[in-house]
Design a protein around this motif. Structure first.
Motif, PDB file in Angstrom:
ATOM      1  N   TRP A   1       0.830  -1.215   0.000  1.00 45.30           N
ATOM      2  CA  TRP A   1       0.000   0.000   0.000  1.00 45.30           C
ATOM      3  C   TRP A   1       0.864   1.265   0.000  1.00 45.30           C
ATOM      4  O   TRP A   1       0.549   2.246  -0.693  1.00 45.30           O
ATOM      5  N   VAL A   2       1.941   1.266   0.759  1.00 40.73           N
ATOM      6  CA  VAL A   2       2.825   2.446   0.771  1.00 40.73           C
ATOM      7  C   VAL A   2       3.454   2.656  -0.598  1.00 40.73           C
ATOM      8  O   VAL A   2       3.516   3.779  -1.119  1.00 40.73           O
ATOM      9  N   GLY A   3       3.890   1.562  -1.236  1.00 41.40           N
ATOM     10  CA  GLY A   3       4.474   1.688  -2.569  1.00 41.40           C
ATOM     11  C   GLY A   3       3.452   2.175  -3.589  1.00 41.40           C
ATOM     12  O   GLY A   3       3.766   3.016  -4.453  1.00 41.40           O
TER      13      GLY A   3
ATOM     14  N   TRP B   1       8.077  17.750  13.161  1.00 41.09           N
ATOM     15  CA  TRP B   1       7.295  16.615  13.646  1.00 41.09           C
ATOM     16  C   TRP B   1       5.901  16.534  13.010  1.00 41.09           C
ATOM     17  O   TRP B   1       5.262  15.487  13.039  1.00 41.09           O
ATOM     18  N   ALA B   2       5.420  17.629  12.420  1.00 39.50           N
ATOM     19  CA  ALA B   2       4.112  17.612  11.779  1.00 39.50           C
ATOM     20  C   ALA B   2       4.169  17.147  10.337  1.00 39.50           C
ATOM     21  O   ALA B   2       3.139  17.098   9.655  1.00 39.50           O
ATOM     22  N   THR B   3       5.327  16.796   9.838  1.00 40.23           N
ATOM     23  CA  THR B   3       5.468  16.321   8.468  1.00 40.23           C
ATOM     24  C   THR B   3       5.421  14.799   8.467  1.00 40.23           C
ATOM     25  O   THR B   3       6.218  14.145   9.142  1.00 40.23           O
ATOM     26  N   ILE B   4       4.472  14.222   7.705  1.00 43.67           N
ATOM     27  CA  ILE B   4       4.319  12.763   7.615  1.00 43.67           C
ATOM     28  C   ILE B   4       4.222  12.374   6.155  1.00 43.67           C
ATOM     29  O   ILE B   4       4.008  13.213   5.268  1.00 43.67           O
ATOM     30  N   ASP B   5       4.374  11.049   5.924  1.00 34.97           N
ATOM     31  CA  ASP B   5       4.185  10.490   4.577  1.00 34.97           C
ATOM     32  C   ASP B   5       2.738   9.986   4.494  1.00 34.97           C
ATOM     33  O   ASP B   5       2.349   9.044   5.191  1.00 34.97           O
ATOM     34  N   SER B   6       1.939  10.616   3.646  1.00 34.63           N
ATOM     35  CA  SER B   6       0.508  10.266   3.570  1.00 34.63           C
ATOM     36  C   SER B   6       0.261   8.884   2.980  1.00 34.63           C
ATOM     37  O   SER B   6      -0.887   8.395   3.006  1.00 34.63           O
ATOM     38  N   ALA B   7       1.287   8.219   2.469  1.00 31.63           N
ATOM     39  CA  ALA B   7       1.080   6.885   1.905  1.00 31.63           C
ATOM     40  C   ALA B   7       0.692   5.868   2.975  1.00 31.63           C
ATOM     41  O   ALA B   7       0.069   4.844   2.671  1.00 31.63           O
TER      42      ALA B   7
ATOM     43  N   LEU C   1      -3.148   4.607   3.583  1.00 35.51           N
ATOM     44  CA  LEU C   1      -3.846   3.559   2.826  1.00 35.51           C
ATOM     45  C   LEU C   1      -3.904   2.237   3.586  1.00 35.51           C
ATOM     46  O   LEU C   1      -4.989   1.668   3.771  1.00 35.51           O
ATOM     47  N   PRO C   2      -2.776   1.671   4.051  1.00 35.15           N
ATOM     48  CA  PRO C   2      -2.895   0.395   4.782  1.00 35.15           C
ATOM     49  C   PRO C   2      -3.632   0.543   6.112  1.00 35.15           C
ATOM     50  O   PRO C   2      -4.369  -0.351   6.531  1.00 35.15           O
ATOM     51  N   ILE C   3      -3.427   1.689   6.786  1.00 38.47           N
ATOM     52  CA  ILE C   3      -4.102   1.862   8.071  1.00 38.47           C
ATOM     53  C   ILE C   3      -5.622   1.925   7.876  1.00 38.47           C
ATOM     54  O   ILE C   3      -6.393   1.314   8.616  1.00 38.47           O
TER      55      ILE C   3
ATOM     56  N   CYS D   1      -9.719   7.900  -3.802  1.00 32.32           N
ATOM     57  CA  CYS D   1     -11.057   7.841  -3.196  1.00 32.32           C
ATOM     58  C   CYS D   1     -11.138   6.875  -2.022  1.00 32.32           C
ATOM     59  O   CYS D   1     -12.157   6.879  -1.294  1.00 32.32           O
ATOM     60  N   LEU D   2     -10.139   6.050  -1.801  1.00 32.99           N
ATOM     61  CA  LEU D   2     -10.222   5.041  -0.751  1.00 32.99           C
ATOM     62  C   LEU D   2     -10.344   5.643   0.652  1.00 32.99           C
ATOM     63  O   LEU D   2     -11.171   5.173   1.451  1.00 32.99           O
ATOM     64  N   PRO D   3      -9.567   6.656   1.036  1.00 33.20           N
ATOM     65  CA  PRO D   3      -9.737   7.207   2.392  1.00 33.20           C
ATOM     66  C   PRO D   3     -11.142   7.746   2.649  1.00 33.20           C
ATOM     67  O   PRO D   3     -11.682   7.581   3.755  1.00 33.20           O
ATOM     68  N   VAL D   4     -11.729   8.378   1.642  1.00 31.44           N
ATOM     69  CA  VAL D   4     -13.083   8.907   1.820  1.00 31.44           C
ATOM     70  C   VAL D   4     -14.088   7.762   1.991  1.00 31.44           C
ATOM     71  O   VAL D   4     -14.986   7.817   2.842  1.00 31.44           O
TER      72      VAL D   4
END
Length: 302
Positions: free
Chosen positions: A182-184, A206-212, A215-217, A282-285
């Protein structure tokens, strides 16, 4: 004084010939008045020699057919019917006589019927025959030997549940593979580093994250929880059905995501096609909507 007699039909007829005379009992109606003779002729025209009905019905029909006012008089109608029947030799039916029963007066009372006593014989007692039991010599039943049953063990302590740690051990490598896929796929579809608090926290803080990782979460966590709700049996029927089908759909989407990622990597693609990017975005929504709906259904009462 000499009396001269006028010649009749018998005198005028030649010798040996008998003139036509009206039959006995059937007059030639010369003695009828012109009005009656006209009424008899009208009856001939209407009934043609057949018998006519009662006075009222005859008068009503003749008034309709001829319009002659003479049919309004019952006496004239009766005379015309009699002359018509005499002309055609129709016998006049006898008049019905009514027998009237004299009504009892106040002085005379109908005789009261006498009541006679009916002597009934005394009923005889019915003697019922008592059936005599028939005794048959039957052999005694064979003795049945009791088969000893094994004693069931009595559990006195709490029931131990099966251990689930082997499942966790099996799920660990699957979690790694799913997480990496999912991250890939997120990297190939535009998911990347995002500062959640721009202007407040510096870039790379610390507020910077990888939004990928969303998807798995989102997808896999919802699928596992929905499957747990569907199999728990502690929720209403509507929530159980929704959890069942949404869990199946989430797992299928996860499998398709893994297939898409490995196909793109194996083909050396660095950016996913637009339609794959659209579906993944569209998956997160979709996960958020299904999770909210399932939370409301779980709290419903049956």
């Amino acid at each position: 004084m000499t009396t001269t007699m006028e010649p009749t039909e018998l005198d005028a007829a030649p010798p040996g010939v008998v003139p036509d005379l009206p039959p006995p009992g059937k007059p030639d109606h010369d003695d009828l008045t012109p009005a009656l003779r006209l009424m008899v002729d009208e009856l001939d025209d209407v009934y043609g020699g057949a018998d006519c009905p009662s006075i009222d019905k005859t008068a009503e029909r003749m008034r309709e057919k001829t319009g002659n006012k003479s049919w309004d008089s019952r006496g004239q109608v009766d005379k015309a019917r009699a002359a018509y029947r005499a002309r055609h030799g129709i016998e006049t039916p006898p008049k019905k006589t009514r027998t009237t029963t004299p009504a009892p007066t106040a002085r005379t009372k109908p005789p009261t019927p006498r009541r006679t006593a009916v002597v009934r014989p005394d009923p005889q007692p019915v003697v019922q025959a008592t059936p005599v039991p028939v005794v048959r010599d039957e052999p005694p039943p064979a003795p049945v030997e009791a088969v000893p049953q094994p004693a069931e063990p009595v559990r006195t302590g709490p029931v131990r549940r099966l251990a689930v740690w082997p499942v966790m051990l099996l799920a660990a490598p699957a979690f790694v593979a799913i997480w990496g896929g999912w991250v890939g796929l997120g990297k190939l579809t535009g998911f990347g580093t995002v500062n959640l608090l721009p202007g407040i926290v510096a870039e790379g803080g610390w507020a910077t994250i990888d939004s990928a990782i969303t998807l798995p979460i989102g997808v896999e966590t919802y699928g596992a929880y929905a499957l747990y709700v569907a199999l728990s049996g502690r929720v209403p029927a509507r929530a159980r059905a929704f959890a069942k089908w949404s869990a199946i759909g989430s797992l299928l989407v996860g499998a398709l995501g893994q297939v898409a990622y490995h196909q793109l990597v194996a083909a050396g693609v660095t950016a996913a096609p637009w339609w794959i990017t659209t579906l993944v975005a569209c998956l997160p929504v979709a996960v958020l909507g299904m999770g909210a709906a399932l939370a409301h259904m779980v709290r419903e009462e049956d």
